[in-house]
Design a protein around this motif. Structure first.
Motif, PDB file in Angstrom:
ATOM      1  N   TYR A 166      22.128 -34.902  -3.244  1.00 54.17           N
ATOM      2  CA  TYR A 166      22.125 -33.616  -3.800  1.00 54.17           C
ATOM      3  C   TYR A 166      21.032 -33.664  -4.775  1.00 54.17           C
ATOM      4  N   ILE A 167      19.954 -32.416  -4.761  1.00 52.84           N
ATOM      5  CA  ILE A 167      18.925 -32.324  -5.653  1.00 52.84           C
ATOM      6  C   ILE A 167      18.693 -30.742  -5.795  1.00 52.84           C
ATOM      7  N   THR A 168      18.974 -30.515  -7.103  1.00 51.08           N
ATOM      8  CA  THR A 168      18.877 -29.230  -7.485  1.00 51.08           C
ATOM      9  C   THR A 168      17.800 -29.058  -8.772  1.00 51.08           C
ATOM     10  N   ASP A 169      17.159 -27.720  -8.907  1.00 52.52           N
ATOM     11  CA  ASP A 169      16.240 -27.609  -9.783  1.00 52.52           C
ATOM     12  C   ASP A 169      14.869 -28.432  -9.953  1.00 52.52           C
ATOM     13  N   CYS A 170      14.594 -29.105  -8.749  1.00 54.77           N
ATOM     14  CA  CYS A 170      13.538 -29.930  -8.688  1.00 54.77           C
ATOM     15  C   CYS A 170      12.235 -29.104  -8.415  1.00 54.77           C
ATOM     16  N   LYS A 171      10.929 -29.481  -8.972  1.00 54.65           N
ATOM     17  CA  LYS A 171       9.810 -29.163  -8.791  1.00 54.65           C
ATOM     18  C   LYS A 171       8.959 -30.229  -8.232  1.00 54.65           C
ATOM     19  N   THR A 172       9.047 -31.467  -8.702  1.00 51.46           N
ATOM     20  CA  THR A 172       8.633 -32.755  -8.099  1.00 51.46           C
ATOM     21  C   THR A 172       9.420 -33.904  -8.209  1.00 51.46           C
ATOM     22  N   ILE A 173       9.398 -34.429  -7.055  1.00 53.50           N
ATOM     23  CA  ILE A 173       9.971 -35.828  -6.962  1.00 53.50           C
ATOM     24  C   ILE A 173       9.078 -37.099  -6.796  1.00 53.50           C
ATOM     25  N   GLU A 174       9.370 -38.259  -7.423  1.00 55.81           N
ATOM     26  CA  GLU A 174       8.437 -39.396  -7.398  1.00 55.81           C
ATOM     27  C   GLU A 174       8.562 -39.927  -5.975  1.00 55.81           C
ATOM     28  N   PRO A 175       7.614 -40.721  -5.351  1.00 58.66           N
ATOM     29  CA  PRO A 175       7.787 -41.451  -4.231  1.00 58.66           C
ATOM     30  C   PRO A 175       8.732 -42.550  -3.871  1.00 58.66           C
ATOM     31  N   GLU A 176       9.016 -43.091  -5.335  1.00 52.37           N
ATOM     32  CA  GLU A 176      10.008 -43.927  -5.215  1.00 52.37           C
ATOM     33  C   GLU A 176      11.458 -43.446  -4.927  1.00 52.37           C
ATOM     34  N   GLN A 177      11.679 -42.283  -5.556  1.00 54.76           N
ATOM     35  CA  GLN A 177      13.031 -41.656  -5.377  1.00 54.76           C
ATOM     36  C   GLN A 177      13.081 -40.969  -4.170  1.00 54.76           C
ATOM     37  N   ILE A 178      12.058 -40.611  -3.438  1.00 45.36           N
ATOM     38  CA  ILE A 178      12.149 -40.336  -1.970  1.00 45.36           C
ATOM     39  C   ILE A 178      12.385 -41.528  -0.966  1.00 45.36           C
ATOM     40  N   ASP A 179      11.934 -42.470  -1.596  1.00 50.01           N
ATOM     41  CA  ASP A 179      12.508 -43.716  -0.556  1.00 50.01           C
ATOM     42  C   ASP A 179      13.871 -43.963  -0.733  1.00 50.01           C
ATOM     43  N   LYS A 180      14.476 -43.837  -1.802  1.00 48.58           N
ATOM     44  CA  LYS A 180      15.750 -44.065  -1.838  1.00 48.58           C
ATOM     45  C   LYS A 180      16.702 -43.757  -0.912  1.00 48.58           C
ATOM     46  N   ILE A 181      16.192 -42.121  -0.510  1.00 47.26           N
ATOM     47  CA  ILE A 181      16.922 -41.284   0.292  1.00 47.26           C
ATOM     48  C   ILE A 181      16.406 -40.861   1.563  1.00 47.26           C
ATOM     49  N   LYS A 182      15.409 -41.657   2.056  1.00 44.91           N
ATOM     50  CA  LYS A 182      14.696 -41.511   3.456  1.00 44.91           C
ATOM     51  C   LYS A 182      15.992 -41.298   4.269  1.00 44.91           C
ATOM     52  N   ASN A 183      15.956 -40.864   5.394  1.00 39.72           N
ATOM     53  CA  ASN A 183      16.826 -40.637   6.663  1.00 39.72           C
ATOM     54  C   ASN A 183      18.012 -40.607   6.223  1.00 39.72           C
ATOM     55  N   ILE A 184      18.431 -39.940   5.187  1.00 41.21           N
ATOM     56  CA  ILE A 184      19.853 -39.487   4.627  1.00 41.21           C
ATOM     57  C   ILE A 184      20.347 -38.612   5.735  1.00 41.21           C
ATOM     58  N   PRO A 185      21.594 -38.885   6.100  1.00 36.46           N
ATOM     59  CA  PRO A 185      22.361 -37.946   6.948  1.00 36.46           C
ATOM     60  C   PRO A 185      22.410 -36.376   6.554  1.00 36.46           C
ATOM     61  N   LEU A 186      22.620 -36.092   5.284  1.00 35.43           N
ATOM     62  CA  LEU A 186      22.763 -34.863   4.633  1.00 35.43           C
ATOM     63  C   LEU A 186      21.761 -34.741   3.369  1.00 35.43           C
ATOM     64  N   LEU A 187      20.990 -33.603   3.413  1.00 29.37           N
ATOM     65  CA  LEU A 187      20.116 -33.619   2.354  1.00 29.37           C
ATOM     66  C   LEU A 187      20.531 -32.274   1.827  1.00 29.37           C
ATOM     67  N   VAL A 188      20.813 -31.868   0.610  1.00 31.52           N
ATOM     68  CA  VAL A 188      20.928 -30.406  -0.140  1.00 31.52           C
ATOM     69  C   VAL A 188      19.890 -30.536  -1.226  1.00 31.52           C
TER      70      VAL A 188
END
Length: 254
Positions: A166-188
């Motif tokens: 669950y991510i809100t009010d985001c403008k940028t997200i670092e690659p290491e944070q993207i790696d934490k949630i790759k292939n997550i079943p549900l992204l908000v």
């Protein structure tokens, strides 16, 4: 199984926006009416409220289930914390825990000094503010993993809870944070509207992030009236990606 109930899916002004008479604000489709952004996540016997904005009272009164065990705060902006005083009934029998970054707790001391006094006056909210950083933590048996993202120049938290990010009010997200949630079943994740914005992702930018994460399903939140009509926007989004709407309940398996 995890369940998320969307209490609100709108940006800071909500939809309809005050003094606006555009076609979206005048729409009679309930999916085009958006209170400020907040959700309840129900998982492994815990009911976790994410953000508590100024529409909280109205939202919890219409929710399918009003039981709450804790609050997870993403950041200090009013549309995400303006309803915290309305958590008073949840502190009648025991102190209610609120998890937030140190800067958020510091600013809440300034906004709600009466809630932090040693001797609370009768009826004051009985809240326990728990400082978190970037490390995972538990609420009961539920593991919650912060996902730090940038809201313009402000560092804020998204959260991973089991099969949900669950991510809100985001403008940028670092690659290491993207790696934490790759292939997550549900992204908000937030998608404000279609134009460039200094501190929020627009639809194009959100779609680019979704393409990197490759979730099983994506729901957009924190939308303004300028995004357009709910049904029309959904018709043009890629498969597996839709706008969320207020009161929507979604379940996802672990």
């Amino acid at each position: 199984m995890l369940e998320i109930e969307f209490l609100g899916t709108g940006t800071s002004t909500g939809v309809p926006s005050i003094r606006c008479h555009c076609p979206v604000c005048m729409s009679d489709n309930p999916h085009d009416r958006r209170l400020r952004c907040s959700s309840i996540v129900r998982y492994h016997g815990k009911n976790l409220l994410i953000d508590c904005g100024p529409d909280f009272r109205q939202q919890i009164l219409r929710a399918s289930n009003d039981n709450l065990d804790a609050l997870l705060i993403t950041h200090i902006h009013y549309d995400h914390v303006g309803g915290i005083d309305d958590l008073r009934p949840y502190g009648f029998e025991s102190i209610f825990s609120c998890y937030a970054r140190n800067d958020v707790i510091h600013d809440l001391h300034l906004k709600m000094p009466y809630a932090f006094k040693k001797d609370l006056y009768p009826g004051a909210p009985r809240l326990n503010f728990v400082e978190i950083a970037d490390a995972p933590f538990y609420v009961g048996d539920v593991l919650v993993e912060p996902i730090p993202v940038w809201h313009g120049k402000l560092l804020i938290n998204g959260y991973r809870i089991g099969p949900l990010a669950y991510i809100t009010d985001c403008k940028t997200i670092e690659p290491e944070q993207i790696d934490k949630i790759k292939n997550i079943p549900l992204l908000v994740i937030n998608a404000l509207h279609h134009r460039e914005h200094h501190s929020h992702m627009n639809v194009r930018e959100a779609l680019e992030v979704v393409d990197k994460i490759k979730p099983g399903r994506t729901l957009f939140v924190h939308m303004s009236h300028q995004i357009g009509f709910h049904d029309e926007v959904n018709r043009h989004l890629p498969a597996g990606i839709q706008l969320a709407y207020d009161t929507q309940i979604v379940t996802v398996n672990d």
